[in-house]
Motif scaffolding. Structure first.
Motif, PDB file in Angstrom:
ATOM      1  N   ARG A   1      51.807 -31.711  -5.020  1.00 54.18           N
ATOM      2  CA  ARG A   1      50.481 -32.138  -5.500  1.00 54.18           C
ATOM      3  C   ARG A   1      49.931 -31.162  -6.530  1.00 54.18           C
ATOM      4  N   GLN A   2      50.134 -29.881  -6.255  1.00 58.05           N
ATOM      5  CA  GLN A   2      49.610 -28.864  -7.184  1.00 58.05           C
ATOM      6  C   GLN A   2      50.328 -28.888  -8.525  1.00 58.05           C
ATOM      7  N   HIS A   3      51.665 -29.059  -8.465  1.00 60.86           N
ATOM      8  CA  HIS A   3      52.475 -28.891  -9.676  1.00 60.86           C
ATOM      9  C   HIS A   3      53.012 -30.225 -10.208  1.00 60.86           C
ATOM     10  N   ASN A   4      52.554 -31.312  -9.615  1.00 60.50           N
ATOM     11  CA  ASN A   4      52.890 -32.644 -10.131  1.00 60.50           C
ATOM     12  C   ASN A   4      54.377 -32.929 -10.228  1.00 60.50           C
ATOM     13  N   PHE A   5      55.038 -32.913  -9.116  1.00 59.43           N
ATOM     14  CA  PHE A   5      56.421 -33.407  -9.134  1.00 59.43           C
ATOM     15  C   PHE A   5      56.630 -34.427  -8.015  1.00 59.43           C
ATOM     16  N   ILE A   6      57.689 -35.202  -8.182  1.00 62.88           N
ATOM     17  CA  ILE A   6      58.023 -36.231  -7.201  1.00 62.88           C
ATOM     18  C   ILE A   6      59.025 -35.624  -6.215  1.00 62.88           C
ATOM     19  N   ILE A   7      58.811 -35.859  -4.937  1.00 63.44           N
ATOM     20  CA  ILE A   7      59.781 -35.418  -3.927  1.00 63.44           C
ATOM     21  C   ILE A   7      60.783 -36.554  -3.729  1.00 63.44           C
ATOM     22  N   LEU A   8      62.030 -36.292  -4.110  1.00 59.41           N
ATOM     23  CA  LEU A   8      63.092 -37.267  -3.884  1.00 59.41           C
ATOM     24  C   LEU A   8      63.647 -36.975  -2.491  1.00 59.41           C
TER      25      LEU A   8
ATOM     26  N   HIS B   1      53.589 -39.188  -4.132  1.00 59.04           N
ATOM     27  CA  HIS B   1      54.517 -38.165  -4.617  1.00 59.04           C
ATOM     28  C   HIS B   1      55.897 -38.265  -3.978  1.00 59.04           C
ATOM     29  N   VAL B   2      56.067 -39.203  -3.055  1.00 55.05           N
ATOM     30  CA  VAL B   2      57.342 -39.235  -2.322  1.00 55.05           C
ATOM     31  C   VAL B   2      58.107 -40.519  -2.638  1.00 55.05           C
ATOM     32  N   LEU B   3      59.352 -40.325  -3.050  1.00 60.56           N
ATOM     33  CA  LEU B   3      60.270 -41.445  -3.235  1.00 60.56           C
ATOM     34  C   LEU B   3      61.389 -41.220  -2.239  1.00 60.56           C
ATOM     35  N   ARG B   4      61.491 -42.155  -1.288  1.00 63.01           N
ATOM     36  CA  ARG B   4      62.369 -41.938  -0.135  1.00 63.01           C
ATOM     37  C   ARG B   4      63.619 -42.800  -0.221  1.00 63.01           C
ATOM     38  N   PHE B   5      64.741 -42.231   0.213  1.00 65.47           N
ATOM     39  CA  PHE B   5      66.006 -42.963   0.210  1.00 65.47           C
ATOM     40  C   PHE B   5      66.538 -43.036   1.637  1.00 65.47           C
ATOM     41  N   ASP B   6      66.750 -44.260   2.110  1.00 70.54           N
ATOM     42  CA  ASP B   6      67.355 -44.474   3.428  1.00 70.54           C
ATOM     43  C   ASP B   6      68.728 -45.103   3.233  1.00 70.54           C
ATOM     44  N   SER B   7      69.537 -44.935   4.261  1.00 70.57           N
ATOM     45  CA  SER B   7      70.909 -45.449   4.162  1.00 70.57           C
ATOM     46  C   SER B   7      71.317 -46.072   5.488  1.00 70.57           C
ATOM     47  N   PHE B   8      72.052 -47.180   5.408  1.00 67.18           N
ATOM     48  CA  PHE B   8      72.642 -47.721   6.640  1.00 67.18           C
ATOM     49  C   PHE B   8      74.060 -47.200   6.834  1.00 67.18           C
ATOM     50  N   SER B   9      74.509 -46.342   5.900  1.00 70.22           N
ATOM     51  CA  SER B   9      75.908 -45.899   5.938  1.00 70.22           C
ATOM     52  C   SER B   9      76.256 -45.156   7.216  1.00 70.22           C
ATOM     53  N   LYS B  10      75.314 -44.373   7.733  1.00 65.14           N
ATOM     54  CA  LYS B  10      75.664 -43.546   8.890  1.00 65.14           C
ATOM     55  C   LYS B  10      75.365 -44.247  10.206  1.00 65.14           C
ATOM     56  N   ILE B  11      74.655 -45.374  10.159  1.00 58.64           N
ATOM     57  CA  ILE B  11      74.279 -46.002  11.432  1.00 58.64           C
ATOM     58  C   ILE B  11      74.805 -47.436  11.601  1.00 58.64           C
ATOM     59  N   LEU B  12      75.078 -48.134  10.486  1.00 57.63           N
ATOM     60  CA  LEU B  12      75.628 -49.492  10.626  1.00 57.63           C
ATOM     61  C   LEU B  12      77.051 -49.561  10.080  1.00 57.63           C
ATOM     62  N   SER B  13      77.209 -49.186   8.845  1.00 57.32           N
ATOM     63  CA  SER B  13      78.539 -49.178   8.220  1.00 57.32           C
ATOM     64  C   SER B  13      78.395 -48.539   6.852  1.00 57.32           C
ATOM     65  N   SER B  14      79.344 -47.682   6.508  1.00 56.88           N
ATOM     66  CA  SER B  14      79.278 -47.111   5.155  1.00 56.88           C
ATOM     67  C   SER B  14      79.891 -48.069   4.140  1.00 56.88           C
ATOM     68  N   GLY B  15      80.819 -48.920   4.628  1.00 56.59           N
ATOM     69  CA  GLY B  15      81.476 -49.859   3.706  1.00 56.59           C
ATOM     70  C   GLY B  15      80.591 -51.033   3.324  1.00 56.59           C
ATOM     71  N   ILE B  16      79.574 -51.304   4.111  1.00 57.94           N
ATOM     72  CA  ILE B  16      78.733 -52.474   3.829  1.00 57.94           C
ATOM     73  C   ILE B  16      77.859 -52.226   2.595  1.00 57.94           C
ATOM     74  N   ARG B  17      77.693 -50.947   2.229  1.00 57.78           N
ATOM     75  CA  ARG B  17      76.960 -50.500   1.037  1.00 57.78           C
ATOM     76  C   ARG B  17      75.530 -51.068   0.985  1.00 57.78           C
ATOM     77  N   VAL B  18      74.775 -50.796   1.992  1.00 60.33           N
ATOM     78  CA  VAL B  18      73.355 -51.161   1.944  1.00 60.33           C
ATOM     79  C   VAL B  18      72.510 -49.916   2.232  1.00 60.33           C
ATOM     80  N   GLY B  19      71.651 -49.610   1.282  1.00 62.99           N
ATOM     81  CA  GLY B  19      70.664 -48.559   1.451  1.00 62.99           C
ATOM     82  C   GLY B  19      69.349 -49.114   0.920  1.00 62.99           C
ATOM     83  N   PHE B  20      68.294 -48.323   0.979  1.00 60.96           N
ATOM     84  CA  PHE B  20      67.033 -48.804   0.395  1.00 60.96           C
ATOM     85  C   PHE B  20      66.151 -47.648  -0.028  1.00 60.96           C
ATOM     86  N   ALA B  21      65.434 -47.909  -1.107  1.00 59.28           N
ATOM     87  CA  ALA B  21      64.495 -46.921  -1.641  1.00 59.28           C
ATOM     88  C   ALA B  21      63.093 -47.389  -1.299  1.00 59.28           C
TER      89      ALA B  21
END
Ligand SMILES: Cc1ncc(COP(=O)(O)O)c(C=O)c1O
Length: 462
Positions: free
Chosen positions: A247-254, A285-305
């Protein structure tokens, strides 16, 4: 900058006002950054991207009574798939049962979909983020489905980074993003980490001493749970300071969080940055990345932002020109499974998954203590699937694990990663990353026994 509306927290025994991490939506109004705030963040490439003449009009096809001559969609009558059934495990009983895709879900899965994903999955995931991260969809964020989280991270940095722009990264950092950040010619500034995750004091020091002549970094890339490679989880105190600095320095948390659901620590879990920002002040300030790779299947290639709408829009424009969308077929399977489980079922499933990795961690720790005591040092992880340990190399050694791991350990029958591959600067380090996700007890024991032999040899038998 933003007014702080709620003080935080307790999970680490810090602060005074309890943090909520969980199931209810916030009761208070949350301040949002205005849409214009993001104009300065968008890269030249993102600003230059325009919606394609076809995809941009696709939503109009839903207009009631309209006859669409628009899209070149193939006629699904000619697709050979007539039904889809798959077996799944019930998270509670662990019994297998059969799921069939509803005809409309199958039809959607076989066809092109909207750029941000199949609507039913977007809805489900938006609800999930509200429940899990205690957020409300009215707060200026939304969800886009991507081809795994890697795809989302790539599009996010493409959306904000111009050649020469500064990007803050943890040291060490997930090696899978180093080539990506390098190809964008971003200038990576390494932020120190330790057993408590990112060192917010290092971040503060970097930002407070940032040269006045140089634009400040636009983003910080961080893996807060069970970090790859260190296995460490950032504490609440650190997260709060990082947020304050954003917030102070104006950056996005990936916030790259594929190991969020693989938390198996003894203490209650620490809230995500996405949760915390709504409990400590202005959101956006937060852009979040979730993944189903570690809990459903890594081959199914589904994640979400999940994050500020202007950033998600820029990422979607990239998707529209790069790969049109994440595979609808995968999305149809995922939404069918998730709807059959419900949120409680997913929660139970992730508890099963994290208990599984906790048991693996315990096996690795026991073997580590048996074979490597006095030869290597480690803090056991509380999330994820990685051990990051320091080899106690002989005095006078170069201080680098590369030769020992790449050559001697390999010849001795063990494959692991020397820590240096996780440093953008290529710095020397005595650290090593070992993954414990796949091995059974006997293989872990044998691998660490072999490593013991190799380290002892390098130390002249001492
Ligand atoms: C920290 C981190 N981010 C992103 C990814 C990519 O995950 P996905 O399969 O969702 O693309 C990985 C994969 O190992 C990872 O460790």
């Amino acid at each position: 900058m933003p007014v702080v509306t709620a003080v935080v927290s307790n999970a680490d025994g810090l602060g005074s006002v309890p943090i909520t991490n969980g199931t209810a939506k916030p009761k208070t109004e949350v301040k949002q950054l205005p849409v214009e705030y993001y104009a300065d963040f968008l890269s030249d490439a993102a600003k230059a991207r325009r919606p394609g003449p076809i995809r941009g009009l696709l939503p109009l096809e839903k207009t009631p009574g309209l006859i669409s001559l628009l899209a070149g969609k193939p006629n699904s009558a000619m697709f050979p798939f007539t039904s889809l059934q798959f077996g799944a495990r019930d998270p509670h009983s662990l019994k297998e049962y059969t799921l069939s895709l509803d005809q409309n879900v199958l039809d959607e899965g076989l066809q092109y979909a909207g750029t941000a994903g199949v609507p039913a999955l977007i809805d489900w995931l938006t609800d999930l983020q509200e429940i899990e991260h205690h957020r409300n969809r009215s707060e200026g964020w939304r969800v886009s489905v991507t081809s795994g989280s890697q795809d989302a991270i790539y599009k996010a940095v493409q959306a904000i980074i111009n050649s020469g722009d500064s990007l803050l990264v943890e040291k060490p950092v997930y090696a899978g993003v180093i080539p990506m950040f390098e190809s964008l010619r971003s200038e990576m500034t390494e932020v120190e980490t330790d057993d408590h995750g990112i060192q917010s004091s290092s971040l503060r020091q970097i930002l407070e001493n940032w040269p006045a002549s140089k634009p400040k970094p636009k983003a910080l890339y961080t893996v807060p749970y069970g970090c790859n490679p260190t296995g460490m989880t950032a504490t609440l105190e650190r997260r709060l300071e990082v947020l304050e600095l954003a917030r102070q320095h104006n950056f996005i948390i990936l916030e790259d969080d594929p190991y969020y659901y693989l938390y198996y620590g003894d203490k209650p879990r620490v809230p995500s940055y996405f949760t915390l920002e709504a409990q400590t002040g202005t959101v956006g300030h937060v852009l979040r990345f979730d993944s189903f790779s570690k809990i459903l299947s890594s081959g199914i290639r589904v994640g979400f932002a999940t994050g500020p709408i202007p950033l998600l829009n820029a990422m979607d424009l990239h998707t529209a020109s790069a790969n049109l969308q994440a595979a609808s077929f995968s999305q149809a399977i995922v939404v069918t499974l998730l709807k059959s489980w419900g949120y409680e079922g997913l929660k139970k499933h992730t508890e099963n998954v994290s208990a599984f990795y906790r048991a693996k961690r315990d096996v690795f720790q026991a073997a580590f203590e048996k074979h490597l005591t006095g030869l290597a040092e480690v803090t056991p992880p509380e999330a994820g699937m990685f051990y990051w340990f320091k080899i106690l190399l002989p005095e006078g050694d170069s201080g680098d694990s590369v030769e020992l791991i790449r050559e001697k350990a390999f010849q001795g029958g063990v494959l692991a990663l020397p820590g240096t591959v996780f440093f953008p600067s290529g710095a020397k380090t005595p650290y090593v990353r070992a993954s414990f996700s796949l091995l059974d007890e006997a293989d872990v024991d044998e691998a660490l026994r072999r490593l013991r032999v190799v380290i002892l040899e390098a130390r002249g038998g001492r």
